[in-house]
Design a protein around this motif. Structure first.
Motif, mmCIF file in Angstrom:
data_model
loop_
_atom_site.group_PDB
_atom_site.id
_atom_site.type_symbol
_atom_site.label_atom_id
_atom_site.label_comp_id
_atom_site.label_asym_id
_atom_site.label_seq_id
_atom_site.Cartn_x
_atom_site.Cartn_y
_atom_site.Cartn_z
ATOM 1 N N GLN A 110 -19.727 -27.524 25.727
ATOM 2 C CA GLN A 110 -19.930 -26.869 24.431
ATOM 3 C C GLN A 110 -18.701 -27.060 23.540
ATOM 4 O O GLN A 110 -18.828 -27.427 22.377
ATOM 5 N N ASP A 111 -17.519 -26.840 24.094
ATOM 6 C CA ASP A 111 -16.297 -27.003 23.297
ATOM 7 C C ASP A 111 -16.134 -28.442 22.808
ATOM 8 O O ASP A 111 -15.671 -28.681 21.699
ATOM 9 N N LEU A 112 -16.507 -29.368 23.650
ATOM 10 C CA LEU A 112 -16.339 -30.784 23.286
ATOM 11 C C LEU A 112 -17.507 -31.309 22.443
ATOM 12 O O LEU A 112 -17.488 -32.471 22.008
ATOM 13 N N GLN A 113 -18.527 -30.482 22.255
ATOM 14 C CA GLN A 113 -19.745 -30.879 21.517
ATOM 15 C C GLN A 113 -20.414 -32.089 22.161
ATOM 16 O O GLN A 113 -20.848 -33.020 21.496
ATOM 17 N N LEU A 114 -20.472 -32.063 23.491
ATOM 18 C CA LEU A 114 -21.070 -33.181 24.227
ATOM 19 C C LEU A 114 -22.193 -32.672 25.122
ATOM 20 O O LEU A 114 -22.231 -31.488 25.461
ATOM 21 N N ASP A 115 -23.100 -33.570 25.518
ATOM 22 C CA ASP A 115 -24.102 -33.124 26.486
ATOM 23 C C ASP A 115 -23.860 -33.705 27.884
ATOM 24 O O ASP A 115 -24.578 -33.370 28.821
ATOM 25 N N TYR A 116 -22.878 -34.556 28.033
ATOM 26 C CA TYR A 116 -22.432 -34.961 29.379
ATOM 27 C C TYR A 116 -20.969 -35.393 29.314
ATOM 28 O O TYR A 116 -20.467 -35.740 28.243
ATOM 29 N N LEU A 117 -20.322 -35.370 30.462
ATOM 30 C CA LEU A 117 -18.959 -35.904 30.602
ATOM 31 C C LEU A 117 -19.037 -37.198 31.403
ATOM 32 O O LEU A 117 -19.880 -37.334 32.284
ATOM 33 N N ASP A 118 -18.101 -38.089 31.149
ATOM 34 C CA ASP A 118 -18.026 -39.297 31.974
ATOM 35 C C ASP A 118 -17.341 -39.012 33.297
ATOM 36 O O ASP A 118 -17.691 -39.598 34.321
ATOM 37 N N LEU A 119 -16.359 -38.133 33.272
ATOM 38 C CA LEU A 119 -15.606 -37.839 34.500
ATOM 39 C C LEU A 119 -15.180 -36.375 34.481
ATOM 40 O O LEU A 119 -14.622 -35.898 33.483
ATOM 41 N N TYR A 120 -15.469 -35.685 35.581
ATOM 42 C CA TYR A 120 -15.068 -34.274 35.712
ATOM 43 C C TYR A 120 -14.202 -34.163 36.955
ATOM 44 O O TYR A 120 -14.622 -34.548 38.056
ATOM 45 N N LEU A 121 -12.990 -33.652 36.762
ATOM 46 C CA LEU A 121 -11.997 -33.642 37.847
ATOM 47 C C LEU A 121 -11.618 -32.224 38.248
ATOM 48 O O LEU A 121 -11.540 -31.325 37.393
ATOM 49 N N ILE A 122 -11.328 -32.035 39.517
ATOM 50 C CA ILE A 122 -10.663 -30.807 39.962
ATOM 51 C C ILE A 122 -9.208 -30.933 39.496
ATOM 52 O O ILE A 122 -8.516 -31.889 39.881
ATOM 53 N N HIS A 123 -8.745 -29.995 38.664
ATOM 54 C CA HIS A 123 -7.441 -30.163 38.021
ATOM 55 C C HIS A 123 -6.291 -30.021 39.032
ATOM 56 O O HIS A 123 -5.354 -30.807 39.036
ATOM 57 N N TRP A 124 -6.355 -28.967 39.847
ATOM 58 C CA TRP A 124 -5.385 -28.770 40.938
ATOM 59 C C TRP A 124 -6.151 -28.171 42.112
ATOM 60 O O TRP A 124 -7.019 -27.326 41.888
ATOM 61 N N PRO A 125 -5.811 -28.539 43.324
ATOM 62 C CA PRO A 125 -6.568 -28.031 44.482
ATOM 63 C C PRO A 125 -6.134 -26.629 44.902
ATOM 64 O O PRO A 125 -5.829 -26.377 46.063
ATOM 65 N N ILE A 126 -6.065 -25.740 43.924
ATOM 66 C CA ILE A 126 -5.597 -24.377 44.190
ATOM 67 C C ILE A 126 -6.502 -23.414 43.437
ATOM 68 O O ILE A 126 -6.779 -23.614 42.242
ATOM 69 N N HIS A 127 -6.996 -22.403 44.141
ATOM 70 C CA HIS A 127 -7.919 -21.443 43.536
ATOM 71 C C HIS A 127 -7.148 -20.196 43.111
ATOM 72 O O HIS A 127 -6.569 -19.505 43.947
ATOM 73 N N LEU A 128 -7.141 -19.932 41.812
ATOM 74 C CA LEU A 128 -6.438 -18.755 41.285
ATOM 75 C C LEU A 128 -7.451 -17.743 40.767
ATOM 76 O O LEU A 128 -8.523 -18.112 40.267
ATOM 77 N N LYS A 129 -7.077 -16.486 40.853
ATOM 78 C CA LYS A 129 -7.860 -15.420 40.242
ATOM 79 C C LYS A 129 -7.833 -15.604 38.722
ATOM 80 O O LYS A 129 -6.807 -16.055 38.181
ATOM 81 N N GLY A 130 -8.916 -15.246 38.038
ATOM 82 C CA GLY A 130 -8.927 -15.322 36.572
ATOM 83 C C GLY A 130 -7.771 -14.514 36.001
ATOM 84 O O GLY A 130 -7.491 -13.416 36.488
#
Ligand code: NDP
Ligand code: 1BO
Ligand code: 1BO
Length: 359
Positions: A110-130
Protein backbone atom coordinates in the motif's frame (compact mmCIF):
# COMPACT_ATOMS: atom_id res chain seq x y z
CA UNK A 1 37.83 -14.41 -3.51
CA UNK A 2 39.22 -13.15 -6.80
CA UNK A 3 36.61 -13.17 -9.51
CA UNK A 4 37.36 -10.37 -11.88
CA UNK A 5 34.81 -11.14 -14.55
CA UNK A 6 31.31 -9.79 -14.51
CA UNK A 7 28.90 -12.68 -14.82
CA UNK A 8 26.19 -11.64 -17.24
CA UNK A 9 22.67 -12.95 -16.96
CA UNK A 10 22.78 -16.38 -18.52
CA UNK A 11 21.97 -16.39 -22.19
CA UNK A 12 22.24 -12.61 -22.43
CA UNK A 13 25.14 -10.40 -23.40
CA UNK A 14 23.74 -7.59 -21.27
CA UNK A 15 25.50 -7.40 -17.91
CA UNK A 16 22.88 -5.06 -16.53
CA UNK A 17 21.11 -7.93 -14.81
CA UNK A 18 21.72 -11.28 -13.14
CA UNK A 19 19.55 -14.36 -13.34
CA UNK A 20 17.92 -15.57 -10.15
CA UNK A 21 17.37 -19.26 -9.54
CA UNK A 22 13.64 -18.60 -9.93
CA UNK A 23 14.17 -17.72 -13.59
CA UNK A 24 13.55 -14.02 -12.96
CA UNK A 25 16.25 -11.41 -13.45
CA UNK A 26 17.50 -8.74 -11.06
CA UNK A 27 19.04 -5.52 -12.42
CA UNK A 28 22.71 -5.36 -11.41
CA UNK A 29 22.60 -1.84 -9.97
CA UNK A 30 19.76 -0.62 -7.79
CA UNK A 31 19.10 2.56 -5.83
CA UNK A 32 19.40 2.26 -2.03
CA UNK A 33 16.94 4.34 0.02
CA UNK A 34 18.01 3.96 3.67
CA UNK A 35 18.29 7.41 5.30
CA UNK A 36 16.97 9.09 2.13
CA UNK A 37 14.19 10.78 4.12
CA UNK A 38 11.95 13.22 2.27
CA UNK A 39 14.35 13.17 -0.69
CA UNK A 40 13.49 9.55 -1.49
CA UNK A 41 10.69 10.43 -3.90
CA UNK A 42 12.81 12.70 -6.11
CA UNK A 43 15.75 10.31 -5.89
CA UNK A 44 13.65 7.37 -7.11
CA UNK A 45 12.10 9.42 -9.91
CA UNK A 46 15.47 10.78 -11.07
CA UNK A 47 17.09 7.37 -10.85
CA UNK A 48 14.44 5.72 -12.99
CA UNK A 49 13.61 8.39 -15.52
CA UNK A 50 16.98 10.13 -15.95
CA UNK A 51 19.69 7.69 -14.88
CA UNK A 52 18.20 4.43 -16.18
CA UNK A 53 17.87 2.50 -12.89
CA UNK A 54 15.27 -0.25 -12.90
CA UNK A 55 15.90 -1.58 -9.39
CA UNK A 56 14.99 0.16 -6.14
CA UNK A 57 15.76 -1.19 -2.67
CA UNK A 58 13.72 -0.13 0.32
CA UNK A 59 12.33 -1.44 3.62
CA UNK A 60 9.48 -0.82 6.03
CA UNK A 61 12.03 0.19 8.69
CA UNK A 62 13.46 2.98 6.51
CA UNK A 63 10.28 5.03 6.98
CA UNK A 64 10.44 6.18 3.36
CA UNK A 65 8.14 3.75 1.61
CA UNK A 66 5.42 6.34 0.96
CA UNK A 67 8.01 8.65 -0.59
CA UNK A 68 9.42 5.79 -2.63
CA UNK A 69 5.85 4.98 -3.71
CA UNK A 70 5.36 8.55 -4.93
CA UNK A 71 8.58 8.38 -6.92
CA UNK A 72 7.59 5.05 -8.46
CA UNK A 73 4.10 6.26 -9.32
CA UNK A 74 5.51 9.38 -10.97
CA UNK A 75 7.99 7.30 -12.98
CA UNK A 76 5.20 5.02 -14.15
CA UNK A 77 3.09 8.04 -15.10
CA UNK A 78 6.07 9.21 -17.12
CA UNK A 79 5.84 5.99 -19.13
CA UNK A 80 7.92 3.37 -17.31
CA UNK A 81 6.24 -0.06 -17.21
CA UNK A 82 5.84 -1.73 -13.82
CA UNK A 83 7.03 -4.99 -15.33
CA UNK A 84 10.39 -3.38 -16.19
CA UNK A 85 11.00 -2.37 -12.58
CA UNK A 86 12.46 -4.54 -9.82
CA UNK A 87 11.31 -3.42 -6.38
CA UNK A 88 12.71 -4.94 -3.20
CA UNK A 89 11.41 -4.43 0.31
CA UNK A 90 12.00 -6.07 3.68
CA UNK A 91 9.97 -7.26 6.60
CA UNK A 92 11.07 -5.68 9.88
CA UNK A 93 11.88 -7.57 13.11
CA UNK A 94 8.65 -6.58 14.86
CA UNK A 95 6.63 -8.35 12.13
CA UNK A 96 8.74 -11.49 12.20
CA UNK A 97 6.04 -13.89 13.36
CA UNK A 98 3.92 -16.05 11.04
CA UNK A 99 0.67 -14.23 11.85
CA UNK A 100 2.12 -10.82 10.93
CA UNK A 101 3.91 -11.54 7.64
CA UNK A 102 0.98 -11.01 5.28
CA UNK A 103 -0.24 -7.85 7.00
CA UNK A 104 3.27 -6.40 6.92
CA UNK A 105 3.57 -7.07 3.21
CA UNK A 106 0.13 -5.58 2.52
CA UNK A 107 1.12 -2.37 4.32
CA UNK A 108 4.33 -2.20 2.34
CA UNK A 109 2.47 -2.71 -0.94
CA UNK A 110 0.00 0.00 0.00
CA UNK A 111 2.76 2.46 0.91
CA UNK A 112 4.62 1.71 -2.30
CA UNK A 113 1.39 1.89 -4.37
CA UNK A 114 2.17 -1.52 -5.85
CA UNK A 115 0.23 -4.75 -6.18
CA UNK A 116 3.29 -7.02 -6.01
CA UNK A 117 6.95 -6.89 -4.98
CA UNK A 118 9.78 -8.40 -6.98
CA UNK A 119 11.71 -9.39 -3.87
CA UNK A 120 10.69 -9.56 -0.21
CA UNK A 121 13.47 -10.10 2.32
CA UNK A 122 13.71 -10.89 6.00
CA UNK A 123 15.53 -7.73 7.11
CA UNK A 124 17.30 -9.23 10.17
CA UNK A 125 16.88 -12.73 11.61
CA UNK A 126 15.78 -11.36 14.97
CA UNK A 127 12.22 -11.14 16.29
CA UNK A 128 11.50 -8.00 18.32
CA UNK A 129 8.39 -6.99 20.19
CA UNK A 130 6.49 -4.13 18.51
CA UNK A 131 7.82 -0.77 19.71
CA UNK A 132 11.02 -2.33 21.10
CA UNK A 133 13.71 0.06 22.25
CA UNK A 134 17.01 0.38 20.37
CA UNK A 135 18.82 -1.45 21.85
CA UNK A 136 16.01 -3.67 23.14
CA UNK A 137 15.10 -4.40 26.74
CA UNK A 138 15.55 -8.05 27.71
CA UNK A 139 11.92 -9.09 27.23
CA UNK A 140 11.66 -7.29 23.90
CA UNK A 141 13.68 -9.91 22.01
CA UNK A 142 11.42 -12.83 21.22
CA UNK A 143 11.86 -16.31 19.77
CA UNK A 144 12.18 -16.26 16.00
CA UNK A 145 10.04 -18.94 14.36
CA UNK A 146 12.10 -19.10 11.17
CA UNK A 147 10.17 -22.01 9.71
CA UNK A 148 6.74 -20.48 10.36
CA UNK A 149 7.77 -17.12 8.92
CA UNK A 150 9.35 -18.74 5.89
CA UNK A 151 6.18 -20.78 5.16
CA UNK A 152 4.18 -17.56 5.15
CA UNK A 153 6.68 -15.93 2.81
CA UNK A 154 6.51 -18.92 0.48
CA UNK A 155 2.75 -18.55 0.49
CA UNK A 156 3.07 -14.90 -0.59
CA UNK A 157 4.93 -16.11 -3.67
CA UNK A 158 2.29 -18.72 -4.42
CA UNK A 159 -0.38 -16.03 -4.11
CA UNK A 160 1.41 -13.78 -6.61
CA UNK A 161 2.03 -10.96 -4.10
CA UNK A 162 5.79 -11.40 -4.23
CA UNK A 163 7.91 -12.85 -7.04
CA UNK A 164 10.96 -13.88 -5.02
CA UNK A 165 11.83 -14.12 -1.35
CA UNK A 166 15.11 -14.02 0.50
CA UNK A 167 17.05 -12.95 3.57
CA UNK A 168 19.46 -10.31 4.83
CA UNK A 169 22.12 -10.45 7.51
CA UNK A 170 22.12 -14.22 7.87
CA UNK A 171 25.11 -16.17 9.13
CA UNK A 172 26.29 -19.49 7.69
CA UNK A 173 24.58 -21.20 10.61
CA UNK A 174 21.24 -19.52 9.96
CA UNK A 175 21.52 -20.01 6.21
CA UNK A 176 22.10 -23.70 6.77
CA UNK A 177 19.00 -23.90 8.93
CA UNK A 178 16.93 -22.06 6.35
CA UNK A 179 18.07 -24.28 3.50
CA UNK A 180 16.85 -27.29 5.47
CA UNK A 181 13.51 -25.62 6.17
CA UNK A 182 12.79 -24.20 2.72
CA UNK A 183 10.35 -26.48 0.92
CA UNK A 184 11.13 -25.10 -2.49
CA UNK A 185 14.92 -25.05 -2.39
CA UNK A 186 16.48 -27.99 -4.22
CA UNK A 187 18.72 -29.73 -1.72
CA UNK A 188 19.58 -33.15 -3.13
CA UNK A 189 22.04 -33.44 -6.00
CA UNK A 190 21.61 -29.77 -6.62
CA UNK A 191 23.58 -29.58 -9.86
CA UNK A 192 21.69 -32.42 -11.58
CA UNK A 193 18.44 -31.13 -10.21
CA UNK A 194 19.05 -27.63 -11.49
CA UNK A 195 20.26 -28.82 -14.86
CA UNK A 196 17.19 -30.96 -15.25
CA UNK A 197 14.87 -28.14 -14.31
CA UNK A 198 16.75 -25.61 -16.42
CA UNK A 199 16.21 -27.72 -19.55
CA UNK A 200 12.69 -28.52 -18.49
CA UNK A 201 11.91 -24.91 -17.68
CA UNK A 202 13.17 -23.72 -21.07
CA UNK A 203 10.86 -26.22 -22.73
CA UNK A 204 8.00 -25.05 -20.57
CA UNK A 205 8.47 -21.43 -21.51
CA UNK A 206 6.39 -22.02 -24.60
CA UNK A 207 3.50 -22.90 -22.33
CA UNK A 208 3.10 -19.68 -20.45
CA UNK A 209 0.83 -20.69 -17.62
CA UNK A 210 2.95 -23.72 -16.78
CA UNK A 211 6.10 -21.65 -16.95
CA UNK A 212 4.46 -19.29 -14.45
CA UNK A 213 3.88 -22.26 -12.17
CA UNK A 214 7.48 -23.42 -12.33
CA UNK A 215 9.08 -20.02 -11.92
CA UNK A 216 6.81 -18.84 -9.16
CA UNK A 217 6.04 -21.97 -7.25
CA UNK A 218 9.10 -24.15 -7.68
CA UNK A 219 11.87 -21.60 -7.13
CA UNK A 220 10.67 -18.62 -5.18
CA UNK A 221 13.72 -18.51 -2.90
CA UNK A 222 16.43 -16.62 -4.59
CA UNK A 223 18.11 -13.67 -2.93
CA UNK A 224 20.28 -12.72 -0.01
CA UNK A 225 21.39 -9.23 0.90
CA UNK A 226 24.44 -8.53 3.01
CA UNK A 227 27.02 -5.87 3.74
CA UNK A 228 29.82 -6.09 1.18
CA UNK A 229 32.53 -3.70 0.08
CA UNK A 230 36.34 -3.86 -0.08
CA UNK A 231 36.44 -3.11 3.67
CA UNK A 232 34.16 -6.08 4.46
CA UNK A 233 34.30 -8.64 1.67
CA UNK A 234 32.23 -11.23 3.51
CA UNK A 235 33.81 -13.95 1.35
CA UNK A 236 32.48 -16.95 3.26
CA UNK A 237 28.86 -15.92 2.96
CA UNK A 238 29.27 -15.04 -0.71
CA UNK A 239 30.78 -18.44 -1.38
CA UNK A 240 28.03 -20.27 0.54
CA UNK A 241 25.31 -18.42 -1.34
CA UNK A 242 26.91 -19.09 -4.70
CA UNK A 243 27.18 -22.79 -3.91
CA UNK A 244 23.47 -22.85 -3.17
CA UNK A 245 22.42 -20.85 -6.22
CA UNK A 246 21.41 -17.89 -4.06
CA UNK A 247 22.03 -14.54 -5.67
CA UNK A 248 23.74 -11.97 -3.43
CA UNK A 249 23.09 -8.23 -3.36
CA UNK A 250 25.85 -6.13 -1.78
CA UNK A 251 24.60 -3.40 0.56
CA UNK A 252 26.51 -0.35 1.85
CA UNK A 253 28.87 -0.72 -1.15
CA UNK A 254 30.34 2.75 -0.57
CA UNK A 255 30.85 2.18 3.14
CA UNK A 256 27.47 3.65 4.16
CA UNK A 257 27.04 7.07 5.79
CA UNK A 258 26.97 8.85 9.16
CA UNK A 259 28.74 6.28 11.35
CA UNK A 260 29.97 4.43 8.24
CA UNK A 261 33.42 3.91 6.77
CA UNK A 262 34.84 6.38 4.29
CA UNK A 263 35.78 4.08 1.41
CA UNK A 264 35.41 6.94 -1.06
CA UNK A 265 38.69 8.37 0.27
CA UNK A 266 40.42 5.04 0.89
CA UNK A 267 43.90 5.29 -0.69
CA UNK A 268 43.58 2.02 -2.64
CA UNK A 269 40.16 3.01 -3.98
CA UNK A 270 41.28 6.50 -5.01
CA UNK A 271 44.44 5.15 -6.61
CA UNK A 272 42.46 2.69 -8.75
CA UNK A 273 39.91 5.39 -9.58
CA UNK A 274 42.63 7.80 -10.73
CA UNK A 275 44.31 5.10 -12.80
CA UNK A 276 41.07 4.14 -14.55
CA UNK A 277 39.83 7.71 -14.83
CA UNK A 278 36.68 6.81 -12.91
CA UNK A 279 35.27 8.10 -9.64
CA UNK A 280 35.79 6.19 -6.36
CA UNK A 281 32.03 5.55 -6.24
CA UNK A 282 32.11 3.95 -9.68
CA UNK A 283 35.10 1.78 -8.75
CA UNK A 284 33.32 0.53 -5.63
CA UNK A 285 30.11 -0.28 -7.52
CA UNK A 286 32.02 -1.94 -10.34
CA UNK A 287 34.06 -4.01 -7.85
CA UNK A 288 30.80 -5.41 -6.48
CA UNK A 289 29.54 -6.29 -9.97
CA UNK A 290 32.76 -8.07 -10.85
CA UNK A 291 32.31 -10.31 -7.81
CA UNK A 292 29.02 -11.47 -9.29
CA UNK A 293 26.79 -9.51 -6.90
CA UNK A 294 24.15 -6.95 -7.66
CA UNK A 295 24.71 -3.72 -5.77
CA UNK A 296 22.52 -0.96 -4.32
CA UNK A 297 24.38 2.33 -3.74
CA UNK A 298 22.28 4.96 -2.00
CA UNK A 299 22.25 8.57 -3.06
CA UNK A 300 19.76 11.41 -3.00
CA UNK A 301 22.01 13.61 -5.11
CA UNK A 302 21.05 13.62 -8.80
CA UNK A 303 24.64 13.80 -10.05
CA UNK A 304 25.84 10.97 -7.81
CA UNK A 305 22.79 8.85 -8.68
CA UNK A 306 23.80 9.13 -12.34
CA UNK A 307 27.49 8.65 -11.59
CA UNK A 308 26.92 5.41 -9.66
CA UNK A 309 25.32 3.59 -12.57
CA UNK A 310 27.98 4.53 -15.13
CA UNK A 311 29.67 1.20 -14.51
CA UNK A 312 29.12 -0.66 -17.76
CA UNK A 313 31.34 -0.98 -20.81
CA UNK A 314 34.59 -0.93 -18.78
CA UNK A 315 36.12 -3.10 -16.12
CA UNK A 316 38.59 -3.10 -13.27
CA UNK A 317 41.65 -5.00 -14.52
CA UNK A 318 42.81 -8.09 -12.62
CA UNK A 319 45.68 -6.37 -10.78
CA UNK A 320 43.59 -3.48 -9.52
CA UNK A 321 40.73 -5.84 -8.69
CA UNK A 322 43.11 -7.88 -6.54
CA UNK A 323 44.42 -4.74 -4.83
CA UNK A 324 40.86 -3.72 -3.93
CA UNK A 325 40.18 -7.27 -2.74
CA UNK A 326 43.22 -7.22 -0.47
CA UNK A 327 42.40 -4.33 1.86
CA UNK A 328 43.46 -5.74 5.22
CA UNK A 329 41.33 -3.92 7.73
CA UNK A 330 38.20 -6.09 7.32
CA UNK A 331 35.29 -5.09 9.54
CA UNK A 332 31.56 -4.61 9.33
CA UNK A 333 30.11 -1.14 9.27
CA UNK A 334 26.69 -2.38 10.33
CA UNK A 335 27.25 -4.96 13.05
CA UNK A 336 23.76 -4.60 14.56
CA UNK A 337 25.08 -3.74 18.03
CA UNK A 338 23.11 -0.50 18.40
CA UNK A 339 19.91 -2.15 17.27
CA UNK A 340 19.94 -5.56 18.93
CA UNK A 341 22.52 -5.87 21.71
CA UNK A 342 21.50 -5.64 25.38
CA UNK A 343 24.81 -5.94 27.21
CA UNK A 344 23.36 -6.80 30.59
CA UNK A 345 20.26 -8.87 29.84
CA UNK A 346 20.89 -10.33 26.39
CA UNK A 347 19.97 -12.59 24.73
CA UNK A 348 22.51 -10.87 22.46
CA UNK A 349 25.20 -9.43 24.76
CA UNK A 350 27.64 -8.38 22.06
CA UNK A 351 27.79 -8.11 18.27
CA UNK A 352 29.57 -11.48 18.01
CA UNK A 353 26.47 -13.14 19.51
CA UNK A 354 24.38 -11.68 16.70
CA UNK A 355 26.70 -13.12 14.10
CA UNK A 356 26.95 -16.57 15.72
CA UNK A 357 30.66 -15.88 16.44
CA UNK A 358 31.44 -16.58 12.80
CA UNK A 359 33.68 -13.64 11.84
P1 NDP B 1 26.14 3.37 0.70
O1 NDP B 1 27.35 2.53 0.87
O2 NDP B 1 25.32 3.23 -0.50
O3 NDP B 1 26.60 4.89 0.90
C1 NDP B 1 25.70 5.93 0.91
C2 NDP B 1 26.49 7.21 1.21
O4 NDP B 1 27.40 7.49 0.14
C3 NDP B 1 25.61 8.44 1.34
O5 NDP B 1 26.18 9.29 2.31
C4 NDP B 1 25.70 9.08 -0.04
O6 NDP B 1 25.46 10.46 0.05
C5 NDP B 1 27.12 8.77 -0.41
N1 NDP B 1 27.35 8.64 -1.86
C6 NDP B 1 26.56 8.09 -2.79
N2 NDP B 1 27.16 8.07 -3.99
C7 NDP B 1 28.37 8.65 -3.82
C8 NDP B 1 29.43 8.91 -4.70
N3 NDP B 1 29.38 8.57 -5.99
N4 NDP B 1 30.53 9.56 -4.19
C9 NDP B 1 30.59 9.91 -2.90
N5 NDP B 1 29.60 9.65 -2.00
C10 NDP B 1 28.50 9.03 -2.47
O7 NDP B 1 25.28 3.18 2.04
P2 NDP B 1 23.97 2.49 2.54
O8 NDP B 1 24.27 1.99 3.90
O9 NDP B 1 22.84 3.44 2.37
O10 NDP B 1 23.76 1.21 1.62
C11 NDP B 1 23.08 1.24 0.39
C12 NDP B 1 21.69 0.65 0.49
O11 NDP B 1 21.73 -0.72 0.87
C13 NDP B 1 20.80 1.28 1.57
O12 NDP B 1 20.38 2.56 1.23
C14 NDP B 1 19.73 0.24 1.70
O13 NDP B 1 18.81 0.36 0.64
C15 NDP B 1 20.55 -1.05 1.60
N6 NDP B 1 20.93 -1.58 2.91
C16 NDP B 1 20.39 -2.77 3.33
C17 NDP B 1 20.68 -3.28 4.57
C18 NDP B 1 20.07 -4.56 5.02
O14 NDP B 1 20.13 -4.85 6.23
N7 NDP B 1 19.49 -5.34 4.16
C19 NDP B 1 21.60 -2.59 5.48
C20 NDP B 1 22.17 -1.39 4.94
C21 NDP B 1 21.85 -0.93 3.70
P3 NDP B 1 24.41 11.24 -0.92
O15 NDP B 1 23.06 10.61 -0.71
O16 NDP B 1 24.48 12.63 -0.43
O17 NDP B 1 24.94 11.07 -2.31
C1 1BO C 1 18.03 -0.57 10.60
C2 1BO C 1 18.08 -0.89 9.18
C3 1BO C 1 19.45 -1.16 8.70
C4 1BO C 1 19.61 -0.88 7.25
O1 1BO C 1 18.98 -1.79 6.44
C1 1BO D 1 21.87 -8.63 13.67
C2 1BO D 1 22.79 -9.68 13.20
C3 1BO D 1 22.14 -10.94 12.86
C4 1BO D 1 23.14 -11.92 12.40
O1 1BO D 1 22.60 -13.15 12.07
Amino acid sequence: MAQAQLIPAQGQADPRCFHLISGHTIPSVGLGTWRSGSKASDAVFTAITEAGYRHVDTAAEYGVQEEVGHGLAAAMQAGIDRKDLFITSKIWCSDLSPDRVRTALKTTLQDLQLDYLDLYLIHWPIHLKGGAHKPPEAEEVQDFDMEGVWREMEQLVKDGLVRDIGVCNFTLKKLDKLLRIAQTMPSVCQVCYLLFFYVFFRALQVMKHLSYYWTNVMFPWAGAQMEMHPGWRNDKMLEACKKNGIHVTAYSPLGSQDDGRDLIHDPTVTEVANKLNKTPGQVLVRWALQRGTSVIPKSTNAERIKENIQVFGWEIPEEEFRALSSIRDQRRVLDGEDIFVNKTHGPYRCAADLWDNED
